[in-house]
Design an enzyme around this catalytic site. Structure first.
Site, short mmCIF file in Angstrom:
data_model
loop_
_atom_site.label_atom_id
_atom_site.label_comp_id
_atom_site.label_asym_id
_atom_site.label_seq_id
_atom_site.Cartn_x
_atom_site.Cartn_y
_atom_site.Cartn_z
N TRP A 38 -4.68 10.92 62.40
CA TRP A 38 -4.97 10.62 61.00
C TRP A 38 -4.11 9.42 60.60
CZ3 TRP A 38 -2.03 12.23 56.29
CH2 TRP A 38 -2.74 11.94 55.12
N ASP A 94 -15.45 10.52 44.06
CA ASP A 94 -15.03 11.22 45.27
C ASP A 94 -14.82 12.70 44.98
OD1 ASP A 94 -13.25 11.70 47.82
OD2 ASP A 94 -13.94 9.64 48.04
N ASP A 95 -14.07 13.36 45.83
CA ASP A 95 -13.83 14.80 45.81
C ASP A 95 -13.36 15.28 44.43
OD1 ASP A 95 -13.27 17.34 46.57
OD2 ASP A 95 -11.82 16.81 48.12
N ARG A 105 -6.49 22.99 55.53
CA ARG A 105 -6.78 22.50 54.17
C ARG A 105 -7.46 23.60 53.35
NH1 ARG A 105 -10.01 17.31 51.66
NH2 ARG A 105 -8.27 16.48 50.51
N LYS A 121 -21.12 10.01 50.09
CA LYS A 121 -20.02 9.95 51.07
C LYS A 121 -19.93 11.35 51.67
CE LYS A 121 -15.00 9.12 51.34
NZ LYS A 121 -13.83 8.73 50.56
N TRP A 122 -20.21 11.46 52.95
CA TRP A 122 -20.24 12.77 53.65
C TRP A 122 -18.92 12.91 54.38
CZ3 TRP A 122 -25.06 15.58 55.51
CH2 TRP A 122 -24.76 16.62 56.39
N ASP A 123 -18.10 13.83 53.94
CA ASP A 123 -16.75 13.99 54.49
C ASP A 123 -16.72 15.21 55.42
OD1 ASP A 123 -14.06 13.48 54.79
OD2 ASP A 123 -13.60 13.52 52.66
N ASP A 158 -8.03 6.67 56.36
CA ASP A 158 -7.40 6.84 55.05
C ASP A 158 -6.21 5.90 54.89
OD1 ASP A 158 -9.15 8.67 54.09
OD2 ASP A 158 -7.93 10.42 54.54
C1 DGJ Z 1 -10.66 12.60 53.12
C2 DGJ Z 1 -11.25 11.23 52.98
O1 DGJ Z 1 -10.92 10.45 54.09
C3 DGJ Z 1 -10.80 10.60 51.67
O2 DGJ Z 1 -11.33 9.31 51.57
C4 DGJ Z 1 -11.22 11.47 50.52
O3 DGJ Z 1 -12.63 11.46 50.42
C5 DGJ Z 1 -10.69 12.88 50.71
N1 DGJ Z 1 -11.03 13.42 52.00
C6 DGJ Z 1 -11.22 13.80 49.65
O4 DGJ Z 1 -10.86 15.10 49.84
#
Ligand code: DGJ
Length: 726
Positions: A202, A369-370, A446, A479-481, A551
């Site tokens: 990460w 976003d989230d 998480r 945006k699919w996370d 990130d």
């Molecule tokens: C991880 C992503 O890489 C971030 O850009 C963001 O969307 C967060 N998750 C949101 O929880």
């Protein structure tokens, strides 16, 4: 003919734009691999399969073959199996109904045809017309068990690229269990190679590593359930002297987002076997009589022009034959995302101010976003409860989007579809819907679990919720996370003999939902993400034309990440934003992000008037260089793995009429007398430096180079020069 068969000598020859690949049907129908490398006109390679003189007590023989030099122990095979005389890592292993793995796939028949078949349920490269590629299918069979495997080879006629996958068919009347099914295997009769792979974590995804092949097995893999941050499903095998622009470079990339293995084994005689496919450590597939299994596809690229040549082939190939849909070739919106600015602590009103500022500086889209659903104000809850939090947004989503759209700004939204929070209504109602082993504690990460997408009802439930929100609202982008690894990989919905299928079934489920989403909403721009770049692979790219790289948005750290990513992935797919990070100024942040999709990830309300002027300038550069960066050729002039102080890269348009050079100082360099030699230009053409107005020949720029003494050399400084022909 890109694919030919010499029926007298029983030799297949597959020619790409840069390479030849040669297979022989030997005595007793053994499929022998003879050659993969720079293009050659002929096929007189029959001695290449014999790698040693015979020594019978060590190497087993086939009683029906007279030539004592032939032994499965030392021959180069096309698709080696388990337990019948080849002691190296096998490409294929299947446990038959008698409980043993002895298998010997021999040639039965073949077909050659224009075009390329699809792979059921799996992403793969596509052709635009049948003349783009030709395919060879070789049917093989194990005479004792009746297990069959079809080996598929597709040659892309205008690229130095081919693809391979395998379909296994249980043509017997008893069940069998696949234990390994690699997508590709290449036996080289030398080990004068280095292996290049992309490791990471990460915040430091796809870091370049190069190491010589030793007399052993070495490689990289994932068994996290995703292709992962830790290793990428890419590997290159290159000559010991191969450089950025010279020498043999073979690139292998698996079109798959789950567990993979890329490995090379050098045997005692000095030959190397290179395997790419699903990681057998975390895989199994049960085949009832008549059932089939298809492996994912390996993309194989060869260039004699070093790593740069290899990368440029991947980039063009993926741009034209992997990325699909409306967004493959049209300009993508320039976006601002609120994540780094607000986390989940936002309101509808606050985001409207983002959109207002965005409009002033020429940004096209706001991505929320989230944190917009359920009662999610931190990462402990609500995944799986995809109902809009109207209180947070100040009303229905439709009204909120209308406020954004009224400003002339498009709207995008975040999802993490494969996950369920421990604290969620979905988990309370269906605790058995996540991947788990009944009776065993579930690891949590998480505060969430991974949904069991091997189950149709689970996939349908999530997809219907997504479809409702996306269908009822004007959403232009998703945006699919994907933010955790898979542990305790079991599914109570599957019988014991199918438990090892969970990882692959999960990926098939993900692909099915991405497919439904992009088919139901063809105008939607899908961007993938996985805690940054944890699922940055061609399988994901097939559905989403861009993937968030990392990130880590610090521009100096990003340089390593983007250089590594560029080994096989084009600029157009690398999610890259200017953020509030402080190690460099706006100019360098913009110069680095320009290499990718470009966008912003910070609070625009904090911009000073000077920032606004600079950002407006960046936005106009984004438009000016859009085509050059997205469809030009990349030259890595100075890579961070060669020089950890100063890097440089350039894009050159296909017609060599324009080029954009960028250089960044990562740490104050020692070298004051530094001349940077450009590449990829036409030596005969004359180019104008757009800033200074100076004119230089392409030959001068590539041989004498440009002096960097005119540019500041302080940490974090950068410059770019746009060249165009007279
Ligand atoms: C991880 C992503 O890489 C971030 O850009 C963001 O969307 C967060 N998750 C949101 O929880």
């Amino acid at each position: 003919m890109p694919i030919s068969f010499d029926s007298e000598r029983k030799i297949f020859k597959l020619d790409t734009a840069t390479s030849s690949y040669i297979i022989e049907i030997y005595e007793q129908n053994y499929l022998i691999h003879l050659y993969y490398g720079a293009k050659i006109p002929d096929t007189n390679l029959k001695n290449h399969k014999f790698l040693m003189n015979w020594f019978g007590s060590v190497s087993p023989q086939n009683i029906n073959i007279e030539d004592r030099r032939f032994s499965p122990d030392v021959c180069t095979f096309e698709y080696p199996c388990e337990g019948t005389g080849d002691f190296r890592s096998s490409a294929f292993s299947i446990r038959n109904a008698d409980g043993n793995n002895a298998t010997d796939l021999r040639y039965v028949s073949h077909k050659i045809y224009p075009g390329k078949p699809r792979i059921d349920g799996l992403p793969s490269l596509h052709v635009n017309t049948d003349s783009d590629a030709d395919t060879l299918e070789i049917l093989t069979e194990d005479a004792v068990t009746g297990i069959r495997a079809i080996l598929y080879y597709t040659v892309f006629n205008n690229y130095g690229a081919m693809t391979r996958f395998v379909k296994v068919i249980n043509a017997s009347d008893r069940p069998a269990d696949i234990e390994r099914v690699f997508s590709s295997c290449v036996d080289f009769n030398t080990n004068e190679f280095d292996m290049i792979t992309l490791y990471g974590d990460w915040l430091k995804e796809r870091t370049f590593e190069r190491a010589p092949l030793g007399r052993k097995k070495q490689g990289v893999s994932s068994k996290r359930g995703s292709s992962s941050h830790a290793q990428n499903p890419f590997g290159a095998i290159v000559g010991r002297n191969t450089t950025e622009e010279n020498g043999d470079a073979y690139g292998f990339n698996l079109v798959y987002s789950g567990n993979f293995e890329f490995s090379a084994e050098v045997d005692a005689h000095g030959a190397s076997r290179v395997l790419m496919g699903i990681n057998p450590d975390a895989f199994g597939w049960h085949l009832e009589p008549g059932e089939e299994f298809s492996s994912p596809e390996t993309v194989m690229v060869y260039s004699s022009d070093g790593l740069g040549g290899m990368s440029r082939i991947f980039h063009r190939l993926y741009t034209n034959h992997l990325i699909r849909g409306k967004w493959a070739h049209i300009k993508r919106p320039l976006l601002i995302n609120n994540w780094e600015a607000t986390g989940m602590d936002f309101t509808g009103d606050k985001l409207v101010t983002f959109a207002e500022r965005a409009k002033e500086i020429g940004i096209d889209m706001l991505v929320m976003d989230d944190g917009w659903f359920g009662k999610r104000d931190d990462d402990t809850s609500s995944l799986g409860d995809w109902q809009v939090n109207e209180e947070k947004l100040g009303g229905p989503l439709k009204d909120f989007i209308a406020r954004i759209n009224a400003l002339g700004i498009k709207f995008g939204i975040w999802y993490e579809p494969e996950m369920v929070s421990h604290d969620s209504n979905l988990y309370r109602e269906h605790p058995d819907w996540c991947i788990h082993v009944p009776g065993r504690e579930k690891s949590i990460a998480r505060q969430q679990y991974v949904l069991d997408w091997s189950r149709k009802e689970v996939r349908d439930y999530i997809y219907e919720m997504m479809k409702k929100v996306i269908g009822e609202n004007k959403i232009d982008y998703v945006k699919w996370d994907y933010n955790r690894c898979i542990t305790e990989a079991g599914s109570p919905a599957l019988p014991p003999e199918r438990q090892k299928e969970v990882f692959h079934r999960f990926i098939l489920g993900t692909y099915e939902i991405m497919d439904r989403l992009t088919v139901d909403f063809p105008d939607l721009l899908l961007e993938n993400c996985s805690s940054g770049g944890g699922r940055f692979d061609p399988g994901t790219l097939y559905f989403s034309p861009q993937i968030w790289c990392s990130d880590n948005t610090d521009p100096i750290d990003r340089i390593d990440i983007q250089f590594g990513t560029s080994l096989c992935y084009p600029a157009s797919v690398m999610g890259a934003h200017v953020s509030a990070s402080t190690r460099a100024g706006f100019e360098t942040k913009g110069n680095v992000a320009l290499w990718g999709t470009f966008g912003y990830e910070l609070d625009p309300n904090t911009f000073t008037p000077d920032d606004i002027e600079l950002i407006k300038e960046q936005v106009s550069e984004y438009h000016k260089y859009y085509d050059l960066i997205r469809s030009g050729d990349l030259y890595r002039l100075i890579s961070p793995w060669e020089n950890d102080r100063r890097v440089a890269w350039m894009f050159v348009s296909e017609d060599k009429e324009e080029a954009l050079l960028t250089s960044v100082v990562m740490r104050k360099p020692h070298d004051n007398a530094f001349f940077l030699r450009l590449r990829g230009l036409d030596p005969e053409k004359y180019y104008v430096d757009d800033t200074s107005g100076e004119v230089y020949s392409g030959a001068l720029l590539m041989n004498a180079g440009i002096s960097l003494t005119n540019y500041s050399n302080n940490d974090g400084d950068s410059f770019k020069i746009y060249f165009h022909t007279l």
